[in-house]
Scaffold this motif. Sequence first.
Motif, PDB file in Angstrom:
ATOM      1  N   ASP A  91      -7.555  40.706   7.668  1.00 45.66           N
ATOM      2  CA  ASP A  91      -6.259  41.063   7.110  1.00 45.66           C
ATOM      3  C   ASP A  91      -6.401  41.534   5.669  1.00 45.66           C
ATOM      4  O   ASP A  91      -5.792  42.524   5.263  1.00 45.66           O
ATOM      5  N   TYR A  92      -7.266  40.828   4.918  1.00 48.80           N
ATOM      6  CA  TYR A  92      -7.426  41.198   3.512  1.00 48.80           C
ATOM      7  C   TYR A  92      -8.018  42.593   3.386  1.00 48.80           C
ATOM      8  O   TYR A  92      -7.521  43.439   2.638  1.00 48.80           O
ATOM      9  N   LEU A 142      -8.158  36.074   8.253  1.00 45.27           N
ATOM     10  CA  LEU A 142      -7.862  36.297   6.840  1.00 45.27           C
ATOM     11  C   LEU A 142      -8.685  37.443   6.276  1.00 45.27           C
ATOM     12  O   LEU A 142      -8.163  38.316   5.591  1.00 45.27           O
ATOM     13  N   GLY A 143      -9.983  37.408   6.572  1.00 42.25           N
ATOM     14  CA  GLY A 143     -10.856  38.446   6.038  1.00 42.25           C
ATOM     15  C   GLY A 143     -10.455  39.815   6.549  1.00 42.25           C
ATOM     16  O   GLY A 143     -10.358  40.774   5.788  1.00 42.25           O
ATOM     17  N   LEU A 182     -18.840  38.949   3.389  1.00 35.60           N
ATOM     18  CA  LEU A 182     -18.145  40.239   3.362  1.00 35.60           C
ATOM     19  C   LEU A 182     -18.373  40.958   2.045  1.00 35.60           C
ATOM     20  O   LEU A 182     -18.603  42.172   2.029  1.00 35.60           O
ATOM     21  N   ARG A 203     -16.079  43.856  -3.841  1.00 36.30           N
ATOM     22  CA  ARG A 203     -15.820  43.386  -5.199  1.00 36.30           C
ATOM     23  C   ARG A 203     -16.441  44.366  -6.181  1.00 36.30           C
ATOM     24  O   ARG A 203     -17.567  44.806  -6.012  1.00 36.30           O
ATOM     25  N   ASN A 242     -18.400  30.705   4.804  1.00 32.85           N
ATOM     26  CA  ASN A 242     -18.703  31.518   3.636  1.00 32.85           C
ATOM     27  C   ASN A 242     -18.438  32.984   3.893  1.00 32.85           C
ATOM     28  O   ASN A 242     -19.131  33.849   3.412  1.00 32.85           O
ATOM     29  N   LEU A 243     -17.382  33.219   4.668  1.00 30.17           N
ATOM     30  CA  LEU A 243     -17.170  34.589   5.120  1.00 30.17           C
ATOM     31  C   LEU A 243     -16.900  35.538   3.955  1.00 30.17           C
ATOM     32  O   LEU A 243     -17.366  36.675   3.963  1.00 30.17           O
ATOM     33  N   ASP A 244     -16.180  35.043   2.966  1.00 28.73           N
ATOM     34  CA  ASP A 244     -15.856  35.975   1.874  1.00 28.73           C
ATOM     35  C   ASP A 244     -17.113  36.428   1.157  1.00 28.73           C
ATOM     36  O   ASP A 244     -17.236  37.584   0.755  1.00 28.73           O
ATOM     37  N   ASN A 247      -5.210  45.123   5.029  1.00 28.20           N
ATOM     38  CA  ASN A 247      -3.889  45.307   4.452  1.00 28.20           C
ATOM     39  C   ASN A 247      -3.868  45.296   2.940  1.00 28.20           C
ATOM     40  O   ASN A 247      -2.967  45.872   2.343  1.00 28.20           O
ATOM     41  N   THR A 248      -4.832  44.643   2.337  1.00 28.31           N
ATOM     42  CA  THR A 248      -4.823  44.613   0.878  1.00 28.31           C
ATOM     43  C   THR A 248      -5.725  45.693   0.307  1.00 28.31           C
ATOM     44  O   THR A 248      -5.326  46.449  -0.563  1.00 28.31           O
ATOM     45  N   LEU A 249      -6.943  45.769   0.829  1.00 30.29           N
ATOM     46  CA  LEU A 249      -7.870  46.767   0.288  1.00 30.29           C
ATOM     47  C   LEU A 249      -7.788  48.085   1.040  1.00 30.29           C
ATOM     48  O   LEU A 249      -8.390  49.067   0.645  1.00 30.29           O
TER      49      LEU A 249
END
Lengths: 439, 628
Positions: free
Chosen positions: B145-146, B142-143, B96, B103, B91-93, B149-151
């Motif tokens: 990286d997101y 993934l977390g 986070l 969000r 449930n990492l997302d 690199n994305t946020l």
Amino acid sequence: MHRHRHVWKQMRDREAGKVRPHSFANRIKSNRISQLQLSNHKDIVSPHKGAINSLQIDSTEGRYLLSAASDASVAVYDVQRPTAISKHTSLFVLDKHHHQGHKYAVSSAIWYPIDTGLFVTGSYDHHINVWDTNTTQVVVNFKMPGKVHRTAMSNLSTSHMLIAAGTEDVQVRLCDIASGAFAHTLSGHRDGVMTVEWSNSSEWVLVTGGCDGAIRFWDIRRAGCFLVLDQSRTQLGRRPPVLKRSMITKDSSTKLRAAQKKHAIGSGSRQLPIGRVPSKGPMKQRLHPGMLSTQDRATAHYGAVTGLKATGDGMYLLSAGSDSRLRLWDVQSGCDTLVNFETVRLQTNKPLQFATTQDATLVFVPCMRSVKAFDMWSGNMNSILRGHYECVNSCWFNQQDQELYTGGNDRQILVWSPARSIADEMDEGPAEDQDNWSS
Amino acid sequence: MDTEEVGHRKGTKVESLIEKATNTTAPEVDPRLLKAIKAVVRYSDSELRFATQALMDLMKRDHSQVRYLALLIIDELFMRSKLFRTLVVENLDQLLSLSVGFRRNLPLPDPPAVASVLRSKAIEFLEKWNVTFGVHYRQLRLGYDYLKNTLRFQFPNIQANVERIQQERRERERRSRAILLSKYESLQENSSSIKGGILSTMDEIDECLEILHAKQESMSDDILDNEELGDFRSLELQQLRFEALKEGEKVYENSENTVVFDTLRELYKLLITKHLVSIQEWISVLVRVELVDNRFRDSILKEFIDIRNRLKSVKNKCEEAGCSLLNSSKHEEEDFWEEGNVVSMEISCSAPDNKNEHLDVASTSHKMNNDNLVESNPQRSKLIAEAPVVRWSSYLDNWGSNRVFMANQRGLELDSHWGRVDDDAVIPAEKIAELNVHAMPYEEKEIEIQPCLAPLRKGGLCQRRDLKVCPFHGPIIPRDDEGRPLNQSSSEDMNMDLGTDLVEQLAKQAVKNVRERDQEVAKKREIDKQTLKRAKLAKIREHNEAVLRDAALASTSRSATLGEDLEVEDKLSARDKKQSLASMLRKKVTPKDRIAQKLLSSRARVTADRQHVSREDANYREAFPSQW
């Protein structure tokens, strides 16, 4: 441990001939599918800078993954052979810098069903390109009247090479690769067409779902659509039960027959079935009898139909709508089977691509940031796959390896694979992940 | 059934521990509680599951402090337990989004200060987790990286930084090694010439010295002979003689050997400034350089050390011969400055800019002053202490002089050009004095403004310096080290930050009166106790109290409500002191809020609207006067 013992027992049974090979394979497969989890040994390094809109693995080798993204790029990966340790970088990328590349978001990319020599991309720049995979050049180009939402080619077809394209336009167009022209325009939808899907049972049957909430079935050899799904026509269960069957089928078949007869004869004097909107007066008489169904305003969903998926045997159709519903339709009777899928919310503004397992027991549906695996016939949620940080747009299930590929707005392509055996894990990995309590 | 129950009970134990650990306002988790949690969780997977669930629930709390402490515990467990990692990573997302708040529809809750700490800590932890366990958990990668690199979140990048610093250091070392090596190679090539240069200089110096000594000996021979004739019996005398002899051996510069001395000085200078420095440098290069073959280096190092020793001995010789002239002027300067310091200290000048001027002032008087100091004349020093300190200005040129000035003899030969010039015209002394009257600008005496020193809530004392009233803590009053007012009784010090108003002070006084009377009542009660029964006594007490309180309250005009208010405030502030989670959420009233309250009140807005409308009307009427 328990699971392994189970597998060994099955093996022994198979050796003894107690279990048939097909069912043995199926058991192993379903066992593997039930353990799907985020793969740690298969990373697809996405070169895309935008949301992944479409994913497909070729049906011939089950090896090459084709992805299309909102940054107008298309990429192909080899999912069998990693380029580095557990990393799969793209074999090639076609983006804006390619002189024939798309200008805007690529909404769909599909393989030519016969081999991997061609693939088809549809984009928001109103074009459908057919690419030669080996030379990465466009061989045929179709100019569409609006943004292309979805393209589809029939897996069964032996006699045609048509690309069905759903666009912003109300008409569905069939593009012929052989001639490079539009073979058909199918009109009937009242709004843009979000999704198109060829039937898995007949090479002539096409299913389209539009922003007007209608799902239409077309026989491309005839004018007009022959079936419009209506959410108010329902049946309980996969098939009408045997006892009641005679009654119901009589009822429905008479209706159907009546409708068909009406279509064939074209006389409006007969009673129209409930749910079909009766057309009135002179308008109806001017229409070609085959086009009568365009008057049918039945809807399958409130709002737009965002996703369609036919089961492998072509008997059922799964549809998703912007009303956050999943519906399972019996294609033969045209009824909603009233399976309640426990979706909470679906993405509404983009076409969704969902995936089913080969035996159609599970369906993987992108529900916002997660992918949910539902039991097809009960609608119960089997598992929930969390990994994406933004909305998921597309899923593709690789039947051969029992792997699921998902792409989302967070630009990632994730691989979900069955848990690996312990022996596999022992082979690699720098250091084992262990507890680390201070003594 | 039973096991489940047991599990549940134990689970609640963990949960209660976690609940307790997160229910503080402290910036850290209590280490003992943490230890207890770890100990409980370590030996049972089911408890670990309970703990995970509890922590995730706490992360959903609408309070950043709770989330922060929960995150700290999560980090502790995450670094230790594999099972915990697998559970959390699922449930990492969610974790986070609850800790980083990326969000938009789920921002971090109040209080904002803790929320920012929570966010930075979460990002830091994620980086750490990713570095340590990223290989095993795709979700972590993934977390990370997101977010990265994305946020585009800024990660502290600890590991990379350390690596970069090491890389830089290595680079620097490599470069310096290369430089050393190249120097060494150049040395290898022209070591003989360097040596030659130094040796020749030393030889020259030796020659110079020899010449000098030769001359000296020839000159002093006769003196020595004379002296040898005399008898020196006593030890002291012998000592004296020895010193004299030594002194005599020294060569003094005179007209004859000036040339030699000049060359010697030049050579000495060359020796000190160039050769000695360069040889030191070369030695350090040789010591530091790293080579495969050390033979040549060792030999040349030996040579160089020898040369250095010789150089030093030669230097000493030169100095003995009196070549230390180079520094003489410097010495004088230094002395001068030291004097200056003494002066400035004595007259306790405050402005450092004026130091030079003060020096000028004192330069005449100070020379004597110095002598006097040596004599330690008490009267003199007393007078000096009393003497006024004046600023430097031009009038000091004529300090105490009684001269008359010739008006027309200023070096300019005008010579009757514009008529007759009276050469003998004088400006009388008193006129000069008048012209040179010393201007004294008024200097305000600096008073040190006392800091407020009221105790602050976050610890420490208020350091604001206001003249009379601190805007936060009221009038400035003397306080002790802990910020308690000195003249107030300790029980009422909490009121100090509130009691800015005179009315309130009056009210306080009233309350005090009441309390005093209460005390009196208590005394009376003691006496009564001896005489009356308890029940009766209680009744009377109540009665008395009531009567007296009424009387007291009636005696002060508005105290009835005000006093109560104060007491309520007392309690409130006491509660503030013992901070709770809820108190962290209470919003602080800022000046902005107060202004907003004034400006955004409905009345103010209505007035503003009305004014605006009337002005628009007026404008319109002016623009279109003929329209109706």
